[in-house]
Design a protein around this motif. Sequence first.
Motif, PDB file in Angstrom:
ATOM      1  N   LYS A 367       0.815  -1.222   0.000  1.00  0.00           N
ATOM      2  CA  LYS A 367       0.000   0.000   0.000  1.00  0.00           C
ATOM      3  C   LYS A 367       0.846   1.269   0.000  1.00  0.00           C
ATOM      4  N   HIS A 368       2.049   1.172   0.577  1.00  0.00           N
ATOM      5  CA  HIS A 368       2.882   2.375   0.738  1.00  0.00           C
ATOM      6  C   HIS A 368       4.110   2.382  -0.165  1.00  0.00           C
ATOM      7  N   GLY A 369       4.266   1.365  -0.993  1.00  0.00           N
ATOM      8  CA  GLY A 369       5.295   1.401  -2.023  1.00  0.00           C
ATOM      9  C   GLY A 369       6.700   1.072  -1.557  1.00  0.00           C
ATOM     10  N   PHE A 370       6.860   0.124  -0.628  1.00  0.00           N
ATOM     11  CA  PHE A 370       8.212  -0.321  -0.266  1.00  0.00           C
ATOM     12  C   PHE A 370       8.285  -1.845  -0.325  1.00  0.00           C
ATOM     13  N   ASN A 371       9.490  -2.325  -0.690  1.00  0.00           N
ATOM     14  CA  ASN A 371       9.716  -3.771  -0.812  1.00  0.00           C
ATOM     15  C   ASN A 371      10.984  -4.227  -0.104  1.00  0.00           C
ATOM     16  N   ASN A 372      11.706  -3.299   0.517  1.00  0.00           N
ATOM     17  CA  ASN A 372      12.873  -3.661   1.319  1.00  0.00           C
ATOM     18  C   ASN A 372      13.045  -2.617   2.416  1.00  0.00           C
ATOM     19  N   ILE A 373      13.989  -2.827   3.308  1.00  0.00           N
ATOM     20  CA  ILE A 373      14.122  -1.971   4.484  1.00  0.00           C
ATOM     21  C   ILE A 373      14.567  -0.550   4.118  1.00  0.00           C
ATOM     22  N   GLU A 374      15.349  -0.421   3.053  1.00  0.00           N
ATOM     23  CA  GLU A 374      15.802   0.907   2.633  1.00  0.00           C
ATOM     24  C   GLU A 374      14.645   1.724   2.066  1.00  0.00           C
ATOM     25  N   GLU A 375      13.827   1.105   1.233  1.00  0.00           N
ATOM     26  CA  GLU A 375      12.643   1.800   0.703  1.00  0.00           C
ATOM     27  C   GLU A 375      11.678   2.137   1.836  1.00  0.00           C
TER      28      GLU A 375
END
Length: 393
Positions: A367-375
């Motif tokens: 929903k918020h557009g992240f797929n790893n810890i940095e994003e």
Amino acid sequence: MKKVSIIIPTRNRAHLLKYALRSAIQQSYQNIEIVVCDNYSTDNTIEVVESFNSQNIIYVRTNNALSMPDNWEFALHKASGEYITYLTDDSYLLPNCISKTIEELSRFNIKVVVWKHCAYFYPNWLEPARRNILYIPKTTFKSYLLNSKTILQKLYNIDESVSTIIPKSLNSLCHWSIIEKVISIQNRFFLSSCPDYTSAASVLLNTKEYALIDNPLYIDGVTSSSIGAVTSFNLGKSTKDFIKEFKQNQNEIVFLGIPTSITAIAKSLENVKKFYLDSCPEINKKAVLCATVDRLIKLEANKAKTQNYWQILKKYIALQPTEVKRTLKKQKIISKLKWMIIKKIRHFSLLENLERLRNVKILRGDKHGFNNIEECAKIIFPILKAKNNIWRN
């Protein structure tokens, strides 16, 4: 400007290290050194480190695979900063972490500062319902002075409410003079078996007070190879590898030889107490037993093999007073009900409703557009800067 050492212990997790390392390099505070301690990795760890081409990075490597406390101790003596902090290779410092901490050190005129954290469950985490999710605790965004003796007593009472506010090396900045004082008493800073908890207990025993920044300044990463998380979940490969590295009898690593997170913490606190017989409180054995029962039931719910550990625990409980036996019997009933409910809630995707009861907000990556810890960090940093706005949505 005070020099800060960020120490990153790592072993065979180059794919995670790149994020942690970048978060250290991108700190807004300028006077830092980053000590990457490679615990005899066989992957491309050194190539990841060299790819950053940063003068702030110091790369060191052990001559053989060390246990976690030994590796952390080895790394400590390669650092030259006035202040020390540790960063696990699966976690991420927010850009203002060190600058904010230095600011509070000066404001309170103190030598130890602790900060809060968010938790990010990586896409490879063992529970599908919790993958690629960020947990944000509700905080006051203020700073406070805490009494070390009071917090130490709660820690030895196995009060889990203090687990995020004790001065572990992973969530604090500690002046080298405190570390030196601890070493003069213990001959080393990190003791077996959980170096984060032994460092917290040792610092509490050697300070009168410390500051708490009630604001998440780093993201604690939870992956399928995170030792603490896997130990709490199903005693998987990470747990077995962790224990094997000690080359000791399991009874010397965890209380009663039962490898749960709480028994490892209990054994660690016992190891610290040996050096402070007059000033360190007794560990609350009844609370340890209750927590051990709870963890074993959780492990059972996650299909871990626990039969041998129940037998060990049963024999130990048989020697306890009647009142303790009754308490543990009640604990078993409560824990079975608790973990059955939690498992059902997670299975039916009602996780957000459960966490709201715990004053925790959830952000989902899809929903918020992240797929790893940095994003994830790029999303959360501006939200946290806006402070309480996050709790209005």
